[in-house]
Design a protein around this motif. Sequence first.
Motif, short mmCIF file in Angstrom:
data_model
loop_
_atom_site.label_atom_id
_atom_site.label_comp_id
_atom_site.label_asym_id
_atom_site.label_seq_id
_atom_site.Cartn_x
_atom_site.Cartn_y
_atom_site.Cartn_z
N CYS A 16 2.59 -7.10 -18.49
CA CYS A 16 3.63 -6.95 -19.41
C CYS A 16 4.86 -5.98 -18.87
O CYS A 16 4.48 -4.93 -18.16
N HIS A 17 6.08 -6.40 -18.84
CA HIS A 17 7.15 -5.70 -18.22
C HIS A 17 7.23 -4.22 -18.93
O HIS A 17 7.58 -3.18 -18.45
N TYR A 18 6.86 -4.24 -20.31
CA TYR A 18 6.88 -3.03 -20.89
C TYR A 18 5.76 -1.97 -20.29
O TYR A 18 6.02 -0.79 -20.23
N ALA A 34 2.16 -12.23 -28.52
CA ALA A 34 3.33 -12.46 -29.20
C ALA A 34 2.47 -12.87 -30.56
O ALA A 34 3.45 -12.36 -31.56
S1 SF4 Z 1 4.31 -10.78 -25.38
FE1 SF4 Z 1 4.51 -8.70 -25.66
S2 SF4 Z 1 2.54 -7.76 -24.73
FE2 SF4 Z 1 2.74 -9.74 -23.89
S3 SF4 Z 1 3.94 -9.61 -21.85
FE3 SF4 Z 1 5.45 -10.06 -23.46
S4 SF4 Z 1 6.29 -8.10 -24.14
FE4 SF4 Z 1 4.13 -7.71 -23.22
#
Ligand code: SF4
Lengths: 491, 253
Positions: A79-81, A155
């Motif tokens: 995950c980029h976050y 998601a």
């Molecule tokens: S769907 Fe949400 S948790 Fe999965 S990589 Fe994308 S931002 Fe991160």
Amino acid sequence: MPVITEHLQVPRVQPDAMAETKPFVAKAEFQEALGFPGKLVDNWQSVALDKMSELLGKYRALPVFLDACVKCGACTDKCHYYLGTGDPKNMPVARQDLMRNVYRRYFTVAGRYFPKLVGAQDLTESVLEDWYRYYHQCSECRRCSVYCPFGIDTAEITMAGREILASVGLGQKYANEIIGKVHKIGNNLGLPEPALADTLTGLEEEVEEDIGVKVRFPLDEAGADVLLVTPSADFFAEPHVDGLIGYAKVFHQAGIRWTLSSYASEAANFGIFIGNYDQMQKVAERIRQAALDLGVRRIVIGECGHAWRVAYSYWNTLIGPFDFLDTDYPAPQHVCEMTYDLIQRGALTLDPSANDNKIVTFHDSCNVSRGSRMGSIPGGQFTLPREIIQAVCNHFVDMAPETTHEQTFCCGGGGGLLTDDLLELRVKGALPRVTALKQVVDNHGVTHMAAICAICKSQFSKVLPIYGFDMDMIVSVHQLVGDALVFDSAH
Amino acid sequence: MLTAIFAIGLYLAVLVLVVGTAFRLVHYVRIPVPLVIPTTPAPITRTGVVARLLREVVFFESLFKGSKWTWLFGWIFHFAMLMVLLEHLRYVSEPVWLWIVAIQWIGLYAGIAMCLGLVGLAVRRVLVDRIRYISAPSDHLMLLLLVGIGASGVGMKVFWHTDIVALKAFVIGLIRFDWQPLPGDPALLVHLSLVIVLMLIFPFSKLLHAPAVFFSPTRNMVDTPREHRHVSGWEETRTSHRKVASHEPKPRG
Ligand code: SF4
Ligand code: SF4
């Protein structure tokens, strides 16, 4: 402020690194307009669990995903976050666990009788707060689902999380206000019909001045062949508007009669972001109505990532069938599919040297890449835009393969997070993409990054300068097309 | 007495495993999939989807993309376990099928490989900070349980040989509801006890991942939403799911 390193580093776990970050809560008037309670309800715990129970019975993905995870960890560094913040709750599986632990506590045998053993948790106020924070630190980009051995798509969990939050009174301001504007005025920006008409006239004048050809930007023209539905940012934001000019030039040269609709002047559908089926359907319904009212034979969607996912994957379910449209064309059709076909048929006169001042790379948008398709074969969503770019530009370079196609990184602003109250998150979340961008800038002299998503374009215009790039680096694919189109002045 | 305890334990465990898992899967099937959500690029034919699922189940395709180490240990463990399970068919087939006779030599090596794969996974679970963070006690214990089963099995092959003729008679006796005495070797009793535990928790734990992979909409859907209209399926099913929506949370700490 994160620093770009030569290669992307996976950060160490830093608990609560982003615990202070959360978007503004929607005000009562906007919550109520969408049928949600205005503020946190008193019995929020039972309302939330009821909602969860309802969703578990309505979406098969939910119980399957909550049951199947083996905690293998394959998604933890995807995950980029997480990559940008190091907050462990931004690891996809940990984001799911915020809901999974509650699910286990109230809906499974193991969690009811052995909560400690399986990590089950009561739905406490602090859990609810974590939901609000971390379900708004996910852009619903589906990157994690690519690597999960069971295809678990965080998601879907995030959407369910937001749906539950909204149902107890904790909607997100940015998304819910925007949906309100679509219902009231017809687009996300709240641009009324006269203003839209003005803008379009202005564009006609501008293009004529520029290339000496009267390219039209029709609005509400009944009997047109094509209804173009595009994100409203295309009407005036930079660099979006150059994309809109590009579509208009393509229509003009191909001799296709087209129109915009003031009733459905928005392709974006934030219903998907808040995970609410009914809102998504209501927003989409406007477009079906406009198509019927104007009597068009085709619907074409402009450059917008999530709008394309909703249109391509969901419309037929939500507002189909499209038996009133011309069956010779896919319904709906992406503007890239249309342009690609026209190029294949030789219907466009192109001079790629018009873009010789640029070395271009392409940013795959998440919803297009992992939630839709273009053309007739899987992966067309990757090849079509690239072939268009290569037909209109002589210099094209791809970014590293682990950051493109289905492995692409989100721009950092998708999924309803493109709001200034989340700017810090957006900047950090863009780190993986800008790291890959820097590599091609340094090694191949890339000057521009093309995209086919309004959110990507807005996000990059904002964060690229923060990372020391030129704001104008980000361009619309159809800007490149428009610039390469050769017009005979006799036209 | 011993024989009775284990006979009943095994009957019960098989029952819970089969019925519990079947219930769960029927439950999944009855829940609608309202929207088309395959992770794209996705196959555009049914055959393509079958191939995609086969690649997931046989090669762990997505996991391979995700983490090479976890893939390596995980794949070795699962594949070796499959071999061990096939080898174990000699206890239930009478006379023993030829191809099972032919693969008997694999058993020991597969048992060792299975343990090594599991240890690799366990080490990663402890050492990698991200995976440690997402692990609950049950995640560690699950690996221990499987190592216990593997190690006691390998142990019986190498050190504490058990009377496998009597064991086979016991198993066949179970199948024919004509109980025969179970050999009382401690290693065997440990092995069987752990297997019983594993079967009992299967339908209530993440072990459900095995069948669940086939039910995952992101992997089993055909990517043809424009060509074929998918319907949400809610209208028909909604009423039958409403009954669960009257849930009152009770603190049960
Ligand atoms: S769907 Fe949400 S948790 Fe999965 S990589 Fe994308 S931002 Fe991160
Ligand atoms: S990759 Fe899938 S199974 Fe593995 S931890 Fe992440 S969500 Fe769970």
